[in-house]
Design a protein around this motif. Structure first.
Motif, PDB file in Angstrom:
ATOM      1  N   ALA A   3       0.842  -1.193   0.000  1.00  0.00           N
ATOM      2  CA  ALA A   3       0.000   0.000   0.000  1.00  0.00           C
ATOM      3  C   ALA A   3       0.877   1.244   0.000  1.00  0.00           C
ATOM      4  CB  ALA A   3      -0.913   0.004   1.226  1.00  0.00           C
ATOM      5  N   PRO A   4       0.491   2.274  -0.732  1.00  0.00           N
ATOM      6  CA  PRO A   4       1.291   3.493  -0.750  1.00  0.00           C
ATOM      7  C   PRO A   4       1.155   4.273   0.553  1.00  0.00           C
ATOM      8  CG  PRO A   4      -0.710   3.824  -2.013  1.00  0.00           C
ATOM      9  CD  PRO A   4      -0.696   2.372  -1.604  1.00  0.00           C
ATOM     10  N   GLY A   5       2.255   4.933   0.936  1.00  0.00           N
ATOM     11  CA  GLY A   5       2.231   5.808   2.090  1.00  0.00           C
ATOM     12  C   GLY A   5       2.044   7.246   1.652  1.00  0.00           C
ATOM     13  N   PRO A   6       2.121   8.183   2.582  1.00  0.00           N
ATOM     14  CA  PRO A   6       1.981   9.599   2.231  1.00  0.00           C
ATOM     15  C   PRO A   6       2.994  10.017   1.171  1.00  0.00           C
ATOM     16  CG  PRO A   6       1.885   9.305   4.605  1.00  0.00           C
ATOM     17  CD  PRO A   6       2.284   7.978   4.035  1.00  0.00           C
ATOM     18  N   GLY A   7       2.521  10.709   0.142  1.00  0.00           N
ATOM     19  CA  GLY A   7       3.397  11.181  -0.925  1.00  0.00           C
ATOM     20  C   GLY A   7       3.751  10.119  -1.949  1.00  0.00           C
ATOM     21  N   GLN A   8       3.163   8.935  -1.836  1.00  0.00           N
ATOM     22  CA  GLN A   8       3.486   7.835  -2.740  1.00  0.00           C
ATOM     23  C   GLN A   8       2.301   7.480  -3.624  1.00  0.00           C
ATOM     24  OE1 GLN A   8       4.776   4.787   0.116  1.00  0.00           O
ATOM     25  NE2 GLN A   8       6.914   5.267  -0.400  1.00  0.00           N
ATOM     26  N   VAL A   9       2.605   6.693  -4.671  1.00  0.00           N
ATOM     27  CA  VAL A   9       1.559   6.161  -5.533  1.00  0.00           C
ATOM     28  C   VAL A   9       1.792   4.669  -5.725  1.00  0.00           C
ATOM     29  CG1 VAL A   9       1.265   8.349  -6.751  1.00  0.00           C
ATOM     30  CG2 VAL A   9       2.809   6.625  -7.689  1.00  0.00           C
ATOM     31  N   LEU A  10       0.712   3.958  -5.969  1.00  0.00           N
ATOM     32  CA  LEU A  10       0.784   2.539  -6.321  1.00  0.00           C
ATOM     33  C   LEU A  10       0.623   2.411  -7.825  1.00  0.00           C
ATOM     34  CD1 LEU A  10       0.781  -0.535  -5.710  1.00  0.00           C
ATOM     35  CD2 LEU A  10      -1.716  -0.341  -5.410  1.00  0.00           C
ATOM     36  N   LEU A  11       1.570   1.743  -8.462  1.00  0.00           N
ATOM     37  CA  LEU A  11       1.549   1.563  -9.909  1.00  0.00           C
ATOM     38  C   LEU A  11       1.280   0.114 -10.278  1.00  0.00           C
ATOM     39  CD1 LEU A  11       4.745   3.560 -10.988  1.00  0.00           C
ATOM     40  CD2 LEU A  11       2.373   4.387 -10.915  1.00  0.00           C
ATOM     41  N   ARG A  12       0.518  -0.067 -11.337  1.00  0.00           N
ATOM     42  CA  ARG A  12       0.436  -1.359 -12.016  1.00  0.00           C
ATOM     43  C   ARG A  12       1.382  -1.259 -13.196  1.00  0.00           C
ATOM     44  NH1 ARG A  12       0.876  -5.704 -14.322  1.00  0.00           N
ATOM     45  NH2 ARG A  12      -0.838  -7.187 -14.640  1.00  0.00           N
ATOM     46  N   ASN A  13       2.533  -1.922 -13.092  1.00  0.00           N
ATOM     47  CA  ASN A  13       3.522  -1.838 -14.162  1.00  0.00           C
ATOM     48  C   ASN A  13       3.016  -2.559 -15.407  1.00  0.00           C
ATOM     49  OD1 ASN A  13       5.438  -0.374 -12.693  1.00  0.00           O
ATOM     50  ND2 ASN A  13       6.307  -2.227 -11.795  1.00  0.00           N
ATOM     51  N   ARG A  14       3.119  -1.873 -16.545  1.00  0.00           N
ATOM     52  CA  ARG A  14       2.663  -2.442 -17.816  1.00  0.00           C
ATOM     53  C   ARG A  14       3.831  -2.940 -18.665  1.00  0.00           C
ATOM     54  NH1 ARG A  14      -2.510  -3.365 -16.531  1.00  0.00           N
ATOM     55  NH2 ARG A  14      -3.625  -1.466 -15.936  1.00  0.00           N
ATOM     56  N   TYR A  15       4.924  -2.174 -18.669  1.00  0.00           N
ATOM     57  CA  TYR A  15       6.111  -2.543 -19.440  1.00  0.00           C
ATOM     58  C   TYR A  15       7.348  -2.354 -18.572  1.00  0.00           C
ATOM     59  CZ  TYR A  15       3.199  -2.248 -23.653  1.00  0.00           C
ATOM     60  OH  TYR A  15       2.213  -2.428 -24.601  1.00  0.00           O
ATOM     61  N   LEU A  16       8.302  -3.261 -18.715  1.00  0.00           N
ATOM     62  CA  LEU A  16       9.589  -3.199 -18.017  1.00  0.00           C
ATOM     63  C   LEU A  16      10.697  -3.128 -19.045  1.00  0.00           C
ATOM     64  CD1 LEU A  16      11.626  -3.655 -15.620  1.00  0.00           C
ATOM     65  CD2 LEU A  16      11.248  -6.125 -15.993  1.00  0.00           C
ATOM     66  N   SER A  17      11.602  -2.180 -18.869  1.00  0.00           N
ATOM     67  CA  SER A  17      12.760  -2.056 -19.750  1.00  0.00           C
ATOM     68  C   SER A  17      13.898  -2.920 -19.236  1.00  0.00           C
ATOM     69  CB  SER A  17      13.204  -0.585 -19.801  1.00  0.00           C
ATOM     70  OG  SER A  17      14.370  -0.442 -20.580  1.00  0.00           O
ATOM     71  N   LEU A  18      14.516  -3.689 -20.129  1.00  0.00           N
ATOM     72  CA  LEU A  18      15.739  -4.426 -19.804  1.00  0.00           C
ATOM     73  C   LEU A  18      16.899  -3.746 -20.519  1.00  0.00           C
ATOM     74  CD1 LEU A  18      14.613  -8.174 -19.998  1.00  0.00           C
ATOM     75  CD2 LEU A  18      14.739  -6.668 -18.001  1.00  0.00           C
ATOM     76  N   ASP A  19      17.938  -3.400 -19.762  1.00  0.00           N
ATOM     77  CA  ASP A  19      19.054  -2.617 -20.291  1.00  0.00           C
ATOM     78  C   ASP A  19      20.382  -3.173 -19.791  1.00  0.00           C
ATOM     79  OD1 ASP A  19      17.565  -0.206 -21.545  1.00  0.00           O
ATOM     80  OD2 ASP A  19      16.701  -0.352 -19.536  1.00  0.00           O
ATOM     81  N   PRO A  20      21.451  -3.000 -20.582  1.00  0.00           N
ATOM     82  CA  PRO A  20      22.748  -3.548 -20.181  1.00  0.00           C
ATOM     83  C   PRO A  20      23.263  -3.042 -18.835  1.00  0.00           C
ATOM     84  CG  PRO A  20      22.778  -2.983 -22.512  1.00  0.00           C
ATOM     85  CD  PRO A  20      21.490  -2.456 -21.961  1.00  0.00           C
ATOM     86  N   TYR A  21      22.939  -1.793 -18.458  1.00  0.00           N
ATOM     87  CA  TYR A  21      23.470  -1.245 -17.209  1.00  0.00           C
ATOM     88  C   TYR A  21      23.065  -2.078 -15.998  1.00  0.00           C
ATOM     89  CZ  TYR A  21      18.986   0.609 -15.532  1.00  0.00           C
ATOM     90  OH  TYR A  21      17.700   0.717 -15.062  1.00  0.00           O
ATOM     91  N   MET A  22      21.991  -2.862 -16.125  1.00  0.00           N
ATOM     92  CA  MET A  22      21.508  -3.644 -14.998  1.00  0.00           C
ATOM     93  C   MET A  22      22.532  -4.681 -14.533  1.00  0.00           C
ATOM     94  SD  MET A  22      17.585  -4.216 -16.248  1.00  0.00           S
ATOM     95  CE  MET A  22      16.421  -2.859 -16.266  1.00  0.00           C
ATOM     96  N   ARG A  23      23.391  -5.109 -15.452  1.00  0.00           N
ATOM     97  CA  ARG A  23      24.440  -6.062 -15.044  1.00  0.00           C
ATOM     98  C   ARG A  23      25.344  -5.447 -13.986  1.00  0.00           C
ATOM     99  NH1 ARG A  23      27.386  -8.380 -12.835  1.00  0.00           N
ATOM    100  NH2 ARG A  23      28.785 -10.104 -13.338  1.00  0.00           N
TER     101      ARG A  23
END
Length: 340
Positions: free
Chosen positions: A33-53
């Motif tokens: 659950a989101p707290g004050p100043g936050q939002v809850l997102l339903r993620n639709r797309y996720l980016s995969l990128d080389p920097y994640m390694r």
């Protein structure tokens, strides 16, 4: 929502060398659950990128590593399901660092981009019309600075950064040479306007590159390192510029001593003799350019002056295998995971 479940992938262990499935763990937990100043997102797309390694390692970098048992980092396009921030309402579409999960709670103040009214596919906000596209734009604008008649070479040229680099440089009057892995990718470069397209897997790649740049190389946009860089270095002109965006060929060897002679002193001597400009950069170094990027890139995409390609993977559970393929160059275009 009635008893929703958040599916997420966490970092289970730090790899030494090439990552595999043992370094990730899939979990299913109640949606937070989101707290004050936050939002809850339903993620639709996720980016995969080389920097994640790099985020999987504990060593020093430009951003903190992902902690063991924490959700893997990643940019997402998501829909606001619940908001406790005055700037966001239910139904808003945003880009956020939502991570490898189907739902995410994020600080509203950390969301810097809204997508309401966007006419392009939402997935492009993670690619050509997002961080990778901006990386190409900013690296060329601030470091590469291709001039009419100059020769620009870019590695990983079929990817979202490299393809955008080549097309922008072409619009600025440069002669463009794209390097990719495999014949299909090489042919794709020709369709999006590169003057010369080369396959770095060819046995005579170094000779092909030398033939392709009879007047030398003025700008080399570095995404790869390794043997491509080795082939480029002898062909650099005086005052050549090298924006260093990535070195994916060595990401799995971080912290290890690579085999072969130490060529760094010779390269430093070349930098001095030829007055080369070599600069590593992260796209956020130039974030002040982002509004201009959105305006210009939006027009270029609408006009068809910039072409792009996406590689869409279905389902969060397939993200690790897709990520392994990314590090080996198996993707063709911007790699995005569709989460719904």
């Amino acid at each position: 929502m009635s008893n929703p479940i958040n599916t997420r992938i966490v970092l289970a262990a730090r790899p030494s060398g090439e990552p595999d499935a043992s370094h990730f763990r899939l979990e299913r937990l109640p949606v937070p659950a989101p707290g004050p100043g936050q939002v809850l997102l339903r993620n639709r797309y996720l980016s995969l990128d080389p920097y994640m390694r790099g985020r999987m390692d504990a060593g020093r970098s430009y951003s903190p590593p992902v902690a063991i048992d924490d959700v893997m980092e990643g940019r997402t396009v998501g829909e606001v399901l619940e908001s406790r921030h005055p700037g966001f309402a239910v139904g808003d579409q945003v880009v956020a660092t939502g991570g490898w999960q189907t739902f995410a709670v994020v600080d509203g103040d950390a969301i810097t981009r809204r997508l309401d009214g966007m006419t392009l596919p939402l997935s492009t906000a993670l690619g050509v019309y997002g961080m990778p596209g901006f990386t190409a734009y900013a690296g060329l604008h601030e470091i590469g600075k291709p001039q009419p008649g100059e020769t620009l070479v870019v590695a990983a040229a079929s990817g979202p950064v490299g393809a955008t680099v080549g097309q922008i440089a072409k619009m600025r009057g440069a002669r463009t040479v794209g390097i990719a892995g495999g014949e299909a990718k090489r042919q794709y470069l020709e369709t999006i306007g590169f003057d010369v397209a080369l396959d770095h897997r060819a046995d005579d790649f170094s000779e092909q590159l030398r033939t392709a740049v009879p007047g030398g190389i003025d700008v080399y946009f570095e995404n790869v390192g390794g043997k491509v860089f080795d082939a480029v270095v002898p062909l650099l002109n005086d005052f050549a510029r090298i924006p260093v965006c990535g070195t994916i060929a060595t990401y799995n060897a971080r912290g290890q001593v690579l085999p072969g002679p130490d060529r760094l002193p010779g390269f430093f001597s070349q930098i001095l003799r030829q007055r080369l400009s070599v600069r590593g950069f992260i796209q956020r170094d130039f974030i002040d350019l982002f509004p201009r990027f959105l305006e210009e890139m939006g027009q270029w995409l609408a006009d068809g002056r910039i072409q792009y390609r996406e590689d869409i993977v279905e389902g969060l559970e397939n993200a690790p295998e897709a990520f392994f393929g990314l590090l080996k160059g198996r993707n063709f275009g911007k790699l995005v995971v569709k989460l719904e």
